[in-house]
Enzyme design. Structure first.
Site, short mmCIF file in Angstrom:
data_model
loop_
_atom_site.label_atom_id
_atom_site.label_comp_id
_atom_site.label_asym_id
_atom_site.label_seq_id
_atom_site.Cartn_x
_atom_site.Cartn_y
_atom_site.Cartn_z
N ASN A 210 0.85 -1.19 0.00
CA ASN A 210 0.00 0.00 0.00
C ASN A 210 0.88 1.24 0.00
OD1 ASN A 210 0.50 0.84 2.88
ND2 ASN A 210 -0.34 -1.22 3.21
N LYS A 289 7.31 -17.77 -10.63
CA LYS A 289 6.66 -16.62 -11.21
C LYS A 289 5.42 -17.08 -12.00
CE LYS A 289 7.56 -12.89 -14.41
NZ LYS A 289 8.26 -12.61 -15.64
N ASP A 306 -4.47 -9.48 13.33
CA ASP A 306 -4.52 -8.07 13.72
C ASP A 306 -3.53 -7.90 14.87
OD1 ASP A 306 -5.09 -5.60 14.95
OD2 ASP A 306 -7.09 -5.60 14.07
N1 CTP Z 1 -3.34 -2.98 12.69
C1 CTP Z 1 -2.56 -4.05 13.06
N2 CTP Z 1 -2.68 -5.24 12.39
C2 CTP Z 1 -3.55 -5.38 11.37
C3 CTP Z 1 -4.34 -4.28 10.98
C4 CTP Z 1 -4.20 -3.10 11.66
O1 CTP Z 1 -1.76 -3.94 13.99
N3 CTP Z 1 -3.63 -6.53 10.74
C5 CTP Z 1 -3.23 -1.71 13.43
C6 CTP Z 1 -2.68 -0.57 12.64
O2 CTP Z 1 -1.28 -0.46 12.81
C7 CTP Z 1 -3.42 0.63 13.26
C8 CTP Z 1 -4.75 0.06 13.67
O3 CTP Z 1 -4.55 -1.35 13.77
O4 CTP Z 1 -2.80 1.08 14.43
C9 CTP Z 1 -5.89 0.37 12.76
O5 CTP Z 1 -5.74 -0.25 11.55
P1 CTP Z 1 -6.91 -0.30 10.43
O6 CTP Z 1 -6.43 -1.17 9.33
O7 CTP Z 1 -7.36 1.06 10.08
O8 CTP Z 1 -8.04 -0.96 11.25
P2 CTP Z 1 -8.87 -2.23 11.06
O9 CTP Z 1 -9.23 -2.67 12.42
O10 CTP Z 1 -8.16 -3.20 10.18
O11 CTP Z 1 -10.17 -1.70 10.39
P3 CTP Z 1 -10.60 -1.44 8.85
O12 CTP Z 1 -9.51 -2.00 7.99
O13 CTP Z 1 -11.86 -2.12 8.72
O14 CTP Z 1 -10.72 0.05 8.77
#
Ligand code: CTP
Length: 394
Positions: A210, A289, A306
């Site tokens: 990303n 590949k 997460d």
């Molecule tokens: N984060 C993390 N591990 C993941 C996804 C997120 O540690 N797999 C952490 C990010 O570093 C950030 C927070 O969670 O501090 C929020 O991430 P975000 O991707 O916005 O939140 P999500 O809970 O994944 O919600 P969504 O993608 O539905 O917005």
């Protein structure tokens, strides 16, 4: 607002070839917002003329103890009275010896002895002079006296020899000075954090990532170090150097990031998830590949762990801070993450306001409500986040 705004620095330039780097140092100090008054030794003024420093600092340069520009002839006292720090760069073996023994036979050594502000020195000399026991004794004495020694670096020297003794780079000296002048509300705290994007492989040459640049996380790591914290930064692939004093652990995928975090989390007082972690990874990464065959190609994705939620739900969880980058409904989504992930603080921003760029506009969400910070450089936003964090922990 820059980090030395409102600070007055007296820069002492003694007689070494690295005096030419002190010109760049002056420019960087001015750029960081400081007022700079340069004092040169007689030998320093042989390497670079006072005119150069006068032009760069915008202030008169002082070289003589007897200078009639001061009506009371007390420049050795007056100059450091209004100063936040006296920085001597380059500091020769000779000036170090004089300072260690309290000698005062010219303006720079006299005003150093008469100062009532902190002293920082950046030694610069030939490697033999640096390693000479006399110099090492003097440096040890200066440390005992509370003087902050910056560097020296090792590398190629002006004399053609290679070794330790080269003056630290001007940018590193400014960085050390900024850090030195900061309050240390997070002294003794260990912070573990994540930053940057993750890279989820599809096959050996392709992957899903990303647009996170890592700039916000790296600026925050730097501000945490300035506030006195020990910082371990688990970072996805970014094109940034680790800030001074930060231990950087490089990773690629979300699962590597998770492993690196879980290995270290028991020692952390604070965990901050700044990384833009991929929520999904490719289920079956191809060993070779992938060749183009059909008109379409379907990739099956599976959920990534997460990391932040996992850390926050540990029995002895550290103080957890999350980031929420949203494209809409910031208040609802960001404060929702505060409760859903059991966090103490969420830093929210709209992706269109910050991702990839050099400035950011964030809102801090905690149990007391929403606290918007003004739009500013990521450096200043990071300082604002750290100040809020320090208030919460204090
Ligand atoms: N984060 C993390 N591990 C993941 C996804 C997120 O540690 N797999 C952490 C990010 O570093 C950030 C927070 O969670 O501090 C929020 O991430 P975000 O991707 O916005 O939140 P999500 O809970 O994944 O919600 P969504 O993608 O539905 O917005």
């Amino acid at each position: 607002m820059t980090e030395l705004t409102g600070k007055t620095i007296v820069l002492g330039v003694s007689g070494g070839i690295a005096a030419y780097k002190a010109a760049e140092l002056t420019r960087l100090l001015i750029k960081a917002g400081a007022r700079v008054h340069v004092v040169m030794t007689e030998n320093g003024a042989r390497f670079v003329t006072p005119t150069t420093f006068q032009a760069l600092s915008g202030n008169p340069v002082w070289t003589e103890a007897w200078d009639e520009r001061r009506a009371n002839n007390m420049s050795h006292i007056d100059l450091t009275r209004a100063a936040d720090a006296l920085l001597i760069a380059p500091a020769t073996a000779n000036i170090l010896a004089k300072l260690a023994n309290g000698l005062a036979d010219d303006l720079l050594s006299t005003l150093t002895l008469a100062r009532d502000c902190p002293l920082l020195v950046a030694p610069a000399m030939n490697r033999q002079m640096w390693s000479n026991p006399a110099t090492q004794r003097n440096v040890a004495q200066l440390k005992t006296d509370g003087v902050r020694i910056i560097g020296p670096d090792a590398g190629e020297q002006a004399c053609g020899e290679v070794g330790e003794g080269r003056m630290s780079e001007p940018a590193d000296i400014v960085e050390a000075l900024i850090s030195f002048l900061q309050l240390k509300p997070l002294a003794g705290k260990t912070v573990l954090m994540t930053a940057g994007p993750t890279y989820e492989p599809i096959d050996p040459v392709r992957g899903i990532t990303n647009i996170s640049s890592g700039k916000m996380g790296y600026a925050l790591a730097r501000a945490l170090v300035h506030a006195g914290a020990q910082v371990q930064l688990v970072s996805g692939p970014v094109a940034l150097a680790a800030p001074q004093g930060v231990e950087r652990i490089g990773v690629q995928s979300a699962r590597e990031m998770q492993q690196a975090v879980m290995l270290r989390v028991a020692q952390a007082d604070i965990f901050i998830g700044v990384a833009a972690v991929a929520d999904y990874r490719v289920a079956n990464v191809a060993a070779d590949k992938i060749k183009k065959t059909g008109d379409t190609l379907t990739l099956e994705l599976t959920r990534n762990p997460d990391i932040l939620a996992e850390v926050a739900s540990l029995p002895a969880a550290p103080f957890c801070v999350g980031f929420a980058a949203e494209s809409q409904n910031l208040d609802a989504y960001a404060s929702g993450k505060l409760t859903a992930k059991r966090l103490k603080l969420v830093v929210g921003n709209l992706v269109q306001d910050g991702m990839g760029g050099d400035t950011n506009q964030v809102v801090l969400y905690d149990a007391e409500g929403a606290h918007p910070l003004p739009r500013a450089s990521k450096t200043d936003v990071a300082a604002g986040i750290v100040a809020h964090l320090a208030r919460m922990l204090g």
